[in-house]
Structures are given as structure tokens and as C-alpha cells.
Design an enzyme around this catalytic site. Structure first.
Site, short mmCIF file in Angstrom:
data_model
loop_
_atom_site.label_atom_id
_atom_site.label_comp_id
_atom_site.label_asym_id
_atom_site.label_seq_id
_atom_site.Cartn_x
_atom_site.Cartn_y
_atom_site.Cartn_z
N LYS A 191 -15.43 23.26 -24.26
CA LYS A 191 -16.13 23.86 -23.11
C LYS A 191 -17.61 23.50 -23.18
O LYS A 191 -18.34 24.00 -24.03
CB LYS A 191 -15.99 25.39 -23.09
CG LYS A 191 -16.41 25.93 -21.72
CD LYS A 191 -16.73 27.39 -21.69
CE LYS A 191 -18.16 27.71 -21.90
NZ LYS A 191 -19.11 27.12 -20.94
N GLY A 244 -24.78 28.04 -29.99
CA GLY A 244 -25.41 28.72 -28.87
C GLY A 244 -26.19 29.93 -29.35
O GLY A 244 -26.64 29.97 -30.49
N SER A 245 -26.30 30.91 -28.47
CA SER A 245 -27.17 32.05 -28.78
C SER A 245 -26.51 33.04 -29.73
O SER A 245 -25.28 33.10 -29.83
CB SER A 245 -27.55 32.75 -27.48
OG SER A 245 -26.37 33.25 -26.87
N VAL A 248 -24.00 35.53 -27.95
CA VAL A 248 -22.64 35.03 -27.70
C VAL A 248 -21.92 34.81 -29.03
O VAL A 248 -20.71 35.05 -29.14
CB VAL A 248 -22.67 33.74 -26.83
CG1 VAL A 248 -21.27 33.19 -26.64
CG2 VAL A 248 -23.30 34.04 -25.47
N GLY A 249 -22.65 34.42 -30.07
CA GLY A 249 -22.04 34.29 -31.40
C GLY A 249 -21.41 35.60 -31.84
O GLY A 249 -20.29 35.63 -32.36
N GLU A 266 -23.25 28.07 -35.03
CA GLU A 266 -24.61 27.52 -35.17
C GLU A 266 -25.46 28.24 -34.15
O GLU A 266 -25.32 28.00 -32.94
CB GLU A 266 -24.61 26.01 -34.88
CG GLU A 266 -23.89 25.18 -35.90
CD GLU A 266 -24.62 25.12 -37.23
OE1 GLU A 266 -25.84 25.35 -37.24
OE2 GLU A 266 -23.97 24.89 -38.25
N CYS A 302 -33.03 24.79 -31.35
CA CYS A 302 -32.78 25.82 -32.36
C CYS A 302 -33.70 25.69 -33.55
O CYS A 302 -34.11 26.68 -34.13
CB CYS A 302 -31.32 25.75 -32.79
SG CYS A 302 -30.86 24.14 -33.41
N GLU A 402 -36.35 34.83 -30.74
CA GLU A 402 -36.29 33.42 -30.36
C GLU A 402 -36.66 33.32 -28.88
O GLU A 402 -35.90 33.76 -28.01
CB GLU A 402 -34.87 32.88 -30.58
CG GLU A 402 -34.76 31.42 -30.28
CD GLU A 402 -33.34 30.87 -30.40
OE1 GLU A 402 -32.41 31.49 -29.85
OE2 GLU A 402 -33.18 29.82 -31.02
#
Ligand code: NAD
Length: 502
Positions: A191, A244-245, A248-249, A266, A302, A402
Site C-alpha cells: 500500500k 510512517g508516523s 499509525v505505528g 520504522e 525521519c 516531530e
């Protein structure tokens, strides 16, 4: 004149996207689509399907059906596909860079000049992982209880992998997931981010040319909801590999609990750069640090070193040089060689970054330069002038969160212990930099800082080195043997050779 990118869309021959399921390109079952607006101009660049539950289910089933064949294929088949794909990426680099510029606005000057996020780096990652295909395996161990029996371990592919990508570095992150997954014999449902789907669709189209069988990689496009959610909650997915963020992780870890999916993450960072008075060149350290939050991705990276911890003796010198770097940044048409940096990816991110800047000032940090939206020709884009904040306290929001924008927070320190304490006073642990001419201090700090990668007097990304984060910057590593092994399960096989142990 207002900036427009329509002409580039025609030059690149960009057409609307489709889903890829079992080797066939198709629209979403319910016909829903997503319009991609360019972050520099607000123009609609193209559309692609929004995959919902039934599309995702088809893709996962196709990956499952292809699994036995791919997992049991000859090692040379997988090695050749990975190497051929690496060559195709190199051959198609100019076209891929152009498509990326139409997706996320990363200027060609950056994507052609900086290795870390280049097509070449992605190709190197495929070559690197091709090398593990016939080398990663199990062990034969001596029997612990003596006697005559065999004790062995095998490494077997995990199964169906859901690979979920962010928008900022699609070449490299595509490679960091697909190369080890395919090399290990897994099949994939990919995705892409809804903000960089065209780049990924172009790359995927080359996989068939490299000889990858149908169904081994399937693609579902669309946003987090419904597409991503349908994928991470699908019981047929064995592993989720996500970049990703942090938010969402966390959601992926929660969703994985239902079927205990394997997860690698990551995530983000708030990486510190530590600058000592004996740094080989304080001005260069400042330019490099500010460069990570302005050049190319405008801080939407990142590993950007967004928190500069600077000794009080060289503090003013550092801030002045960082400000100088901010003045060198140019925005505009990503296809123009003079454009150095990209816009923020969408209006939500623009509002978020402007909010951080406003609250940073309200909290008492000194805004040395930038922080305002670009106007004139650039008013329709999501451009924010690079900002340097001085006199920042490490407890302030701009030193802790961040920002994912062109904002540097500069925090003063007095001695080494204080510098280490500040460096580690963060929820994140992705990267760090140390600038000093004292090699023993450099290594002492490299050992004491809790981060996945520490650069001494500089920083670069290498395709064969482990990359990832301590603490809330992630779970697991990409790059290197460990990353390949993370797409395998370890199996133990025992066999008595006599009747004695039965
Ligand atoms: P994001 O988390 O918003 O989105 C990443 C991907 O997750 C996208 O494909 C998105 O559609 C999808 N997604 C969103 N919600 C989902 C859900 N509920 N279920 C499943 N999928 C969902 O991140 P982004 O804005 O695309 O990227 C920026 C973030 O990525 C930053 O935090 C950055 O630090 C991080 N990042 C980390 C690395 C690394 O290697 N550590 C590299 C690049 C980016």
C-alpha cells in the site's frame, strides 16, 4: 505567474492509477477514486482507486495463492529477479524522478544529487538483498543431551507481507521492504501512501518486466481509512512492515494483536546533533544540520537532525550559520534545476507546522528567521520559509515533537554530561550526530546516545547497514542480514538417529 505543473504531467505520460491484483490492473470494486493534488500548486495531477475491504481481500488472497510457488522457487530465480529489477530501476531513473516530482514535489535537483533518497540507492538495496537469498539459512547444532540425534534450524519465509509506505522517500522505502521480503520468498500486498502513489505504481510496473510472477506483489491504493485499515486487520496477512508516523505505528501494533501478526515499524524521530567547540568546522556543522531540515524534503525526513544541541561557546556562531543556510533555500517548480526544496505535503501538514511555529514563539523560543508561508507565485503551494529557533528549552514542544517541516530547534549546553542528558531526553531514538575533533569523545558519545544510527562529523545512509530506531522510533531494522531474516520464521527440526531417545 502562478506555478503550474500540467505540462510535466503530459511529458511524463502520467495516466490515472489502478490496483494490481494477481497481475491484472483494475479499478476498485466500488469505483471509488482519490484525486491527488500537487503540494506545490494545488492542481489535481491524477486519480487512482481507493481500495476497500473486498479489493484488499482479493489482493491478500492473490498473495496467498502465489506464496507456495514463490517461496519454493529456485534461489537463482529470486536472485535474478532482484538484480534485473535493480537494473530496470537504474535505466528508468529519470522518468521515476519526474513521476516523484509530480507526486510529492521533491525537486529533481535533490532526487538526482542526493544518494539517500535516490533511485540508485533503491537499486543498490535490491542488489544488496539479492546477495542474502542463498546465504541466509539455519544451523545444525550439537545435541545438548548427547546421544545420537540431529538438531537443526531452518529459516522459512513468513508468508504474506503487508508493506505500507509513507510518501516522503518512496524509492528507498519501497526497496527496503520489497527487496528482503521477495528475496526471502514472501509474497506482498503493497500500500503506497496516497501522497506518492504514482511513483510506486511506476516501480511496480517494472517488477513484471524483471520476471516477477503474477500475484507475488499486489498493490492496493488509497488512504489509511479504508485501505490501510482493511489491510492491517486482514487475518490473511502474516506480517505488517510499516514506515510512517508513530500514531499509525501504534494503531498497527493494536490491530496486529487479533491474529498476532509480526510487525516491523520504522517511525519518526527528533534526532539531536551535538556540536562541541572543537568541532572541525562549526559553520559546516550548522549548514549540514540545517540542510537536513531544509534541503530536498524541507525537513519531512525521519532522520532530519531537527534538534541541535550546541555548546554555549559556539552557540551564536552555529545559529548564524544555520540562518545563512536557511537563506540559500529556494522553492518553486520541482523540475527547475534551481529549486532546492519541496513544499509541505498537504494542507493538514501545512497547518500543523505553522501551529508548531506559533506555539514555539508563544512558549518563549526566539524565532531567528523564517516561519512564514511563501507568498506571490508560491501562494497556492504549501511552502513555509525555513525557520531557526534559538534559546529553546528541551522541554518545549518544538524540541519534543516531530514537526516534519523546515524547523530547527537550537538548545544550548555547557558540558558533555548535560549534552548527553539532553540528547537522550526524548521519546524517540532514530538518529544522532556528534561534531567534535576528539575521537575518544566522539566514540564515548556514540555509545552513550540511545539512537539507532550515530554519525560522527557527518551522516550518510548506506544500503547494507541496519537502519531503525530505539524507543518510540520503531521496532526492528531495515538493511543488512537482520532485515532479511525479519521476513523469515525460524523453525527447529529434531530427529533421533537411534531408538535410544524416543
Ligand atoms: P503516515 O503514518 O500518515 O502514513 C504512512 C502510511 O500509513 C500511508 O500509506 C498511510 O496511508 C498509511 N496509513 C494511515 N493510517 C493508516 C491506518 N489506520 N492503517 C493502515 N495504514 C494507514 O505517515 P506519512 O505522513 O506518510 O510519513 C511521515 C512519517 O513517516 C513521519 O513520522 C516520518 O518520520 C516517518 N518516516 C519514517 C522513516 C523511517 O525509516 N524511520 C522513513 C520515512 C518516514
Amino acid at each position: 505567474m502562478t506555478l503550474s505543473l500540467r505540462q510535466h504531467r503530459d511529458e511524463v505520460g502520467l495516466t490515472d492509477g489502478q490496483l494490481l491484483v494477481n497481475g491484472a490492473w483494475r479499478p476498485a470494486a466500488d469505483g471509488a477514486t482519490w484525486s491527488h493534488r500537487h503540494p506545490a500548486t494545488g492542481e489535481v495531477i491524477g486519480e487512482f482507486p481507493v481500495a476497500t475491504g473486498s479489493d484488499v481481500d482479493d489482493a491478500v488472497r492473490a498473495a496467498r495463492a502465489a506464496f507456495d510457488g514463490w517461496a519454493n522457487s529456485r534461489a537463482t530465480t529470486r536472485i535474478q529477479v532482484l538484480h534485473r529489477f535493480a537494473e530496470l530501476l537504474r535505466d528508468h531513473a529519470p522518468e521515476l524522478r519526474a513521476v516523484q516530482a509530480l507526486d510529492n514535489g521533491v525537486p529533481l535537483s535533490f532526487s538526482s544529487g542526493i544518494y539517500a533518497t535516490s533511485v540508485g540507492a533503491a537499486a543498490d538495496v535490491f542488489d544488496h538483498h539479492a546477495g542474502w537469498v542463498d546465504k541466509v539459512g539455519g544451523q545444525t547444532l550439537p545435541p545438548y543431551q548427547g546421544g545420537d540425534h540431529l538438531a537443526m534450524t531452518f529459516r522459512e519465509p513468513i508468508g504474506v507481507v503487508a508493506a505500507i509506505l509513507p510518501w516522503n522517500a518512496p524509492f528507498l522505502l519501497f526497496a527496503q521492504k520489497l527487496a528482503p521480503a521477495l528475496g526471502a520468498g514472501c509474497t506482498v500486498v503493497l500500500k503506497p501512501s496516497e501522497f506518492a502513489s504514482f511513483t510506486v505504481l511506476r516501480m511496480v510496473a517494472l517488477l513484471a518486466e524483471a520476471g516477477l510472477p503474477d500475484g507475488v506483489v499486489n498493490v492496493v491504493t488509497g488512504p489509511g481509512t479504508p485501505t490501510g485499515e482493511a489491510l492491517i486487520t486482514h487475518p490473511g496477512v502474516d506480517k505488517v512492515s510499516f514506515t510512517g508516523s508513530r500514531a499509525v505505528g501504534r494503531r498497527i501494533v493494536e490491530a496486529s494483536a487479533a491474529t498476532l501478526k509480526r510487525v516491523s515499524l520504522e517511525l519518526g524521530g527528533k534526532s539531536p546533533t551535538l556540536v562541541f567547540p572543537d568541532a572541525p568546522d562549526v559553520g559546516l556543522a550548522a549548514m549540514t544540520t540545517m540542510g537536513t531540515v531544509t534541503m530536498g524534503l524541507s525537513g519531512q525526513a525521519c532522520v532530519a537532525h531537527t534538534r541541535a544541541l550546541v555548546h554555549r561557546d559556539v552557540y551564536d556562531q552555529f545559529v548564524t550559520a544555520a540562518q545563512l543556510m536557511a537563506g540559500l533555500i529556494t522553492y518553486g517548480d520541482p523540475f527547475e534545476p534551481g529549486t532546492t526544496s519541496s513544499p509541505l505535503i498537504n494542507e493538514r501538514q501545512l497547518a500543523r507546522v505553522l501551529g508548531f511555529i506559533e506555539r514555539g514563539q508563544a512558549a518563549g523560543a526566539r524565532l531567528v528567521c523564517g516561519g512564514e508561508r511563501a507568498d506571490g507565485d508560491l501562494a497556492a503551494g504549501n511552502f513555509v520559509r525555513p525557520a531557526v529557533f534559538a534559546d529553546v528549552d528541551n522541554g518545549m514542544e518544538i524540541a519534543r515533537e516531530e514537526v516534519f517541516g523546515p524547523v530547527l530547534a537550537v538548545v544550548p549546553f555547557t558540558d558533555e554530561d548535560e549534552a548527553v542528558a539532553l540528547a537522550n531526553d526524548t521519546d524517540y531514538g532514530l538518529g544522532a550526530g556528534v561534531y567534535t575533533a576528539d575521537a575518544r569523545r566522539a566514540f564515548r558519545l556514540a555509545r552513550r546516545i540511545r539512537a539507532g544510527t550515530v554519525g560522527i562529523n557527518g551522516f550518510q545512509v548506506e544500503p547494507h547497514l541496519p537502519f531503525g530506531g530505539f524507543k518510540q522510533s520503531g521496532l526492528g531494522r531495515e538493511g543488512g542480514r537482520g532485515a532479511f531474516e525479519a521476513y523469515t520464521e525460524l523453525k527447529t527440526v529434531l530427529m533421533p538417529l537411534t531408538d535410544e531417545l524416543m
